[in-house]
Design a protein around this motif. Structure first.
Motif, mmCIF file in Angstrom:
data_model
loop_
_atom_site.group_PDB
_atom_site.id
_atom_site.type_symbol
_atom_site.label_atom_id
_atom_site.label_comp_id
_atom_site.label_asym_id
_atom_site.label_seq_id
_atom_site.Cartn_x
_atom_site.Cartn_y
_atom_site.Cartn_z
ATOM 1 N N TYR A 64 -16.795 -15.439 18.960
ATOM 2 C CA TYR A 64 -17.970 -15.388 18.081
ATOM 3 C C TYR A 64 -17.944 -16.576 17.136
ATOM 4 N N LYS A 99 -23.161 -17.500 17.149
ATOM 5 C CA LYS A 99 -22.740 -16.121 17.428
ATOM 6 C C LYS A 99 -21.958 -16.035 18.751
ATOM 7 N N ALA A 100 -22.282 -15.094 19.633
ATOM 8 C CA ALA A 100 -21.471 -14.873 20.835
ATOM 9 C C ALA A 100 -21.495 -16.089 21.744
#
Length: 395
Positions: free
Chosen positions: A304, A182-183
């Protein structure tokens, strides 16, 4: 695929060519956009490697395709711009033109060029199509957006993307590759504040409106937003890096200028903080009978990493890299305009250790004395090459 150590040992000729490419880029840096010398050099080499339909987009990016048509497309992206820094190293190939590759984009461009060469040489083995892209103006956080506006993700349509960034002054041994689900980086907003007051003689301040006074109060209040209004667990950072006003010691300055950057992992934090910045700037300017305006210069979303793509690619890479593959414990606080790509297609972004502190590589990115360990180049090249060769096979 061969294990990384064996592959490096068996390809010393590739390593030497890779180092020569990197040193050429390092010695001839260009900032922002356009990058005429860099573009000309890359296009010339791509032609030598056998590429024919080389596209140089209006925004300055360069793209080529390799592999079978009518297949899924994986984009491999490299940036190629430098920073406006005077280099302070003793490298025999250091820049002397007032700019510097202090963020390692010379490393990125050389690895991607050599990857392009290897993929063209082994094109018949590819099971999917690879789009290789060289991007300008990453440092301004606008190059990737310009590239997308030029249609890089659409013509033909890209299905996934991969990028990497070198990291000097790490605790990891050179060649270590890290990533996280993810981030992975912060979103970034770069903005400026222009304040207008009224000049007067320094001996008669009551006849003027001191723009510098207003800027000082704005500076102080903006520093209060994050520690007093945002949870400390959110890791937001607001930096005021430039504040200028006045040209003489005895004149009340009419104009003041501030340039700032906001970094955060959460879109709602970005929105809230920028809203408070605007409120405070306007209220403070009004309180002192001045005028002020805010201009957003550049914005980039957080990079991301798509969890499914990350797992499929990294599972394959672990087979050849072994212990050189590690999880990034926390997202990076830097910003990267590759986030514009990750906002549009499933993507993977990784870091590549380019010098361990214990080995003397003590300066981080964007430092005029930064030195990168060229030993990382073969690791980054093999990572990109493996990702391409396994595209549409194992993922």
């Amino acid at each position: 695929m061969e294990k990384i150590e064996k592959w490096i040992s068996n390809n010393k000729d590739i390593e030497q060519e890779l180092i020569r490419l990197r040193r050429h880029f390092h010695e001839h840096p260009e900032v922002g956009h356009p990058l005429p010398q860099t573009q000309e050099y890359i296009v010339k080499l791509l032609e030598m490697y056998g590429y024919e339909n080389i596209i140089v987009n209006p925004g300055g990016s360069i793209e080529v395709l390799v592999g079978p048509h009518d297949k899924k497309i994986l984009l491999l992206r490299s940036d190629m711009d430098a920073l406006p820094l005077v280099e302070h190293t003793n490298l025999p190939f250091k820049s002397i033109n007032g700019s510097m590759h202090a963020c390692g984009h010379d490393m990125h461009a050389s690895m991607m060029l050599m990857c392009a060469k290897l993929l063209k040489k082994n094109e018949k083995k590819l099971k999917g199509q690879i789009k290789i892209v060289f991007q300008p103006h990453e440092e301004g956080l606008v190059g990737c957006k310009m590239m997308i506006e030029d249609g890089v993700l659409k013509y033909p349509r890209v299905d996934a993307a991969v990028g990497l960034h070198v990291m000097p002054a790490t605790e990891d041994k050179t060649g270590t590759i890290r990533t996280i689900r993810k981030a992975m980086t912060t979103a970034s907003t770069i903005f400026e504040i222009n304040i207008t007051g009224k000049s007067s003689h320094g001996s008669m301040p009551e006849k003027g409106i001191d723009a510098l006074r207003v800027a000082v109060h704005i500076y102080q209040q903006l520093q209060e937003i994050i520690p007093k209004e945002i949870s400390m667990s959110h890791d937001d950072v607001l930096t005021i890096g430039i504040m200028n006003a006045g040209k003489a010691h005895n004149i009340i300055p009419e104009k003041a200028y501030m340039k700032c950057s906001l970094r955060s992992y959460r879109p709602d934090d970005q929105e809230y903080i920028m809203g408070r910045v605007n409120e405070l700037v306007q209220s403070i300017a009004s309180m002192y009978h001045a005028q002020a305006g805010i201009t957003i210069l550049q914005q980039a979303p957080s990079v991301y990493n798509d969890p499914a793509l990350l797992k499929s690619i990294m599972d394959v890479e672990k087979d050849v890299f072994g212990g050189y593959i590690k999880k990034l414990e926390l997202p990076l606080t830097i910003s990267e305009d590759f986030g514009h790509i990750t906002a549009n297609v499933p993507s993977l972004f990784v870091t590549l250790a380019a010098g361990c502190k214990q080995d003397g590589y003590i300066y981080g990115l964007h430092n005029k004395a930064t030195i990168f360990d060229e030993g990382c180049l073969m690791y980054g090249l093999y990572f990109l090459y493996n990702a391409a060769m396994n595209w549409n096979v194992k993922y």
